[in-house]
Design a protein around this motif. Structure first.
Motif, short mmCIF file in Angstrom:
data_model
loop_
_atom_site.label_atom_id
_atom_site.label_comp_id
_atom_site.label_asym_id
_atom_site.label_seq_id
_atom_site.Cartn_x
_atom_site.Cartn_y
_atom_site.Cartn_z
N GLU A 1 10.26 -55.25 -36.12
CA GLU A 1 9.65 -54.33 -37.07
C GLU A 1 10.33 -52.99 -36.82
O GLU A 1 10.26 -52.46 -35.70
CB GLU A 1 8.14 -54.26 -36.85
N ARG B 1 10.20 -42.75 -38.56
CA ARG B 1 9.16 -41.71 -38.57
C ARG B 1 9.77 -40.35 -38.87
O ARG B 1 10.77 -39.97 -38.24
CB ARG B 1 8.47 -41.64 -37.19
N GLY C 1 -0.20 -41.98 -36.15
CA GLY C 1 -0.43 -43.34 -35.65
C GLY C 1 -0.07 -43.53 -34.20
O GLY C 1 -0.42 -42.71 -33.33
N SER C 2 0.66 -44.62 -33.92
CA SER C 2 0.92 -44.98 -32.52
C SER C 2 1.81 -43.96 -31.82
O SER C 2 1.76 -43.83 -30.60
CB SER C 2 1.53 -46.39 -32.42
N ASP D 1 5.89 -42.00 -42.36
CA ASP D 1 6.61 -43.05 -41.63
C ASP D 1 6.52 -44.35 -42.42
O ASP D 1 5.77 -44.44 -43.39
CB ASP D 1 6.07 -43.21 -40.19
N LYS E 1 7.58 -48.96 -42.20
CA LYS E 1 8.11 -50.10 -41.44
C LYS E 1 9.01 -50.95 -42.35
O LYS E 1 8.68 -51.18 -43.52
CB LYS E 1 6.92 -50.95 -40.98
N ASP F 1 0.95 -50.45 -47.92
CA ASP F 1 0.60 -51.21 -46.70
C ASP F 1 1.55 -50.90 -45.55
O ASP F 1 1.19 -51.04 -44.39
CB ASP F 1 0.69 -52.72 -46.96
N THR F 2 2.78 -50.56 -45.89
CA THR F 2 3.82 -50.45 -44.85
C THR F 2 4.35 -49.02 -44.68
O THR F 2 5.24 -48.80 -43.86
CB THR F 2 5.01 -51.39 -45.17
N CYS F 3 3.85 -48.09 -45.49
CA CYS F 3 4.28 -46.69 -45.38
C CYS F 3 3.05 -45.82 -45.13
O CYS F 3 1.96 -46.12 -45.63
CB CYS F 3 4.87 -46.18 -46.69
N ARG F 4 3.21 -44.69 -44.43
CA ARG F 4 2.18 -43.65 -44.45
C ARG F 4 2.60 -42.64 -45.51
O ARG F 4 3.71 -42.09 -45.44
CB ARG F 4 2.04 -42.95 -43.09
N ARG G 1 -7.65 -48.83 -42.60
CA ARG G 1 -7.72 -48.87 -41.13
C ARG G 1 -8.85 -47.98 -40.62
O ARG G 1 -9.56 -48.33 -39.71
CB ARG G 1 -6.40 -48.37 -40.50
O1 C5P Z 1 1.06 -48.10 -36.08
P1 C5P Z 1 2.26 -47.20 -36.20
O2 C5P Z 1 1.92 -45.75 -36.20
O3 C5P Z 1 3.32 -47.54 -35.19
O4 C5P Z 1 2.86 -47.54 -37.64
C1 C5P Z 1 4.04 -46.89 -38.12
C2 C5P Z 1 4.28 -47.30 -39.57
O5 C5P Z 1 4.60 -48.68 -39.65
C3 C5P Z 1 3.06 -47.11 -40.48
O6 C5P Z 1 3.52 -46.67 -41.75
C4 C5P Z 1 2.48 -48.49 -40.59
O7 C5P Z 1 1.82 -48.69 -41.83
C5 C5P Z 1 3.72 -49.38 -40.49
N1 C5P Z 1 3.44 -50.67 -39.86
C6 C5P Z 1 3.44 -51.84 -40.62
N2 C5P Z 1 3.19 -53.05 -40.03
C7 C5P Z 1 2.95 -53.14 -38.72
C8 C5P Z 1 2.94 -51.98 -37.92
C9 C5P Z 1 3.18 -50.76 -38.52
O8 C5P Z 1 3.68 -51.78 -41.83
N3 C5P Z 1 2.74 -54.34 -38.17
#
Ligand code: C5P
Length: 244
Positions: free
Chosen positions: A90, A94, A99-100, A175, A177, A197-200, A220
């Motif tokens: 993954e 950023r 997040g993390s 950020d 993924k 789902d995959t972007c902030r 979340r």
């Molecule tokens: O959780 P974290 O802050 O590391 O996530 C960084 C970015 O990756 C966020 O945009 C989150 O939506 C995305 N992500 C994702 N799938 C995951 C982990 C993170 O789409 N399994």
């Protein structure tokens, strides 16, 4: 084209084989999961919204020379894609701390990063998708050195494009993924999806740290209005794409 057997069911998508060799159909679901599937729910209309947003972004990226697995969008929640072997990484890019990154480093939420940060995580649910170093990634033979370099370079190129695309939508790209796959010619293709789902994604017109959130963090963090936020992102993407 007819759809054949179910190949794989993931948390957000189901993949089917088709009668065309090396072409798969991805069916995007409304199911939502977070925290490695410890939190489960459903976001009404998410499948269609994410599939449509991803399709538009993949088309835009292709026009900018980025090779993707995207072929066509035969229905709002269905995407035809080239079959690829997913590289089990993954790749997170950023621009702003959230997040993390905040949890693991203590950086305050919203800190603007001087340069985009590319983080690699091991795509392994049982291990909880741990953060990897480059050496660990090579140790585990998850990719070759050349592939890691290409992936990092592509991720930054995609970030440049997406940052300016989302800006046109009035949205700050915090950020996101990415996942990559190899086709039968060992060509590296951008795969999976790019969606709320995959972007902030933060609304540029909102300063309130909760109200500005237009992505899966609403689910979340139980912020409410999840469907409306996803719908608003879709409308803005369509406006920008159609104004071109
Ligand atoms: O959780 P974290 O802050 O590391 O996530 C960084 C970015 O990756 C966020 O945009 C989150 O939506 C995305 N992500 C994702 N799938 C995951 C982990 C993170 O789409 N399994």
């Amino acid at each position: 084209m007819s759809v054949n057997t179910k190949l794989y069911e993931g948390k957000a998508k189901t993949l089917y084989t088709t009668d065309e060799p090396e072409v798969l159909l991805a069916d995007f679901k409304d199911d939502a999961t977070a925290f490695n599937a410890q939190k489960r729910g459903s976001i009404q209309g998410k499948g269609s919204i994410n599939c449509t947003i991803s399709s538009k972004l993949f088309e835009q990226l292709a026009a900018h020379g980025i090779k993707t697995h995207y072929i066509d969008c035969p229905a709002p929640n269905q995407m035809l894609v080239k079959a690829v072997k997913i590289v089990p990484l993954e790749v997170v890019v950023r621009n702003i701390a959230a997040g993390s990154l905040c949890q693991q480093t203590g950086l305050p939420l919203g800190t603007i990063l001087e340069q985009p940060l590319v983080d690699f995580y091991y795509k392994d649910d049982q291990l909880g998708d741990p953060l990897l170093t480059r050496d660990r990634l090579l140790l585990l033979q998850l990719a070759t050195e050349e592939q890691v370099d290409s992936i990092a370079h592509l991720a930054l190129q995609i970030n440049d494009f997406l940052k300016s695309f989302w800006q046109k939508c009035g949205i700050t790209l915090v950020d996101f993924k990415l996942e990559f796959g190899l086709d039968s010619q060992q060509q590296l293709l951008l795969a999976d999806e790019i969606s709320p789902d995959t972007c902030r994604l933060w609304d540029m017109t909102e300063n309130d740290p909760n109200r500005r959130v237009m992505d899966k963090d609403r689910f979340r963090r139980d912020l409410g209005n999840v469907e409306n936020a996803y719908q608003e992102v879709l409308q803005r993407v369509l406006q920008v794409v159609e104004s071109k």
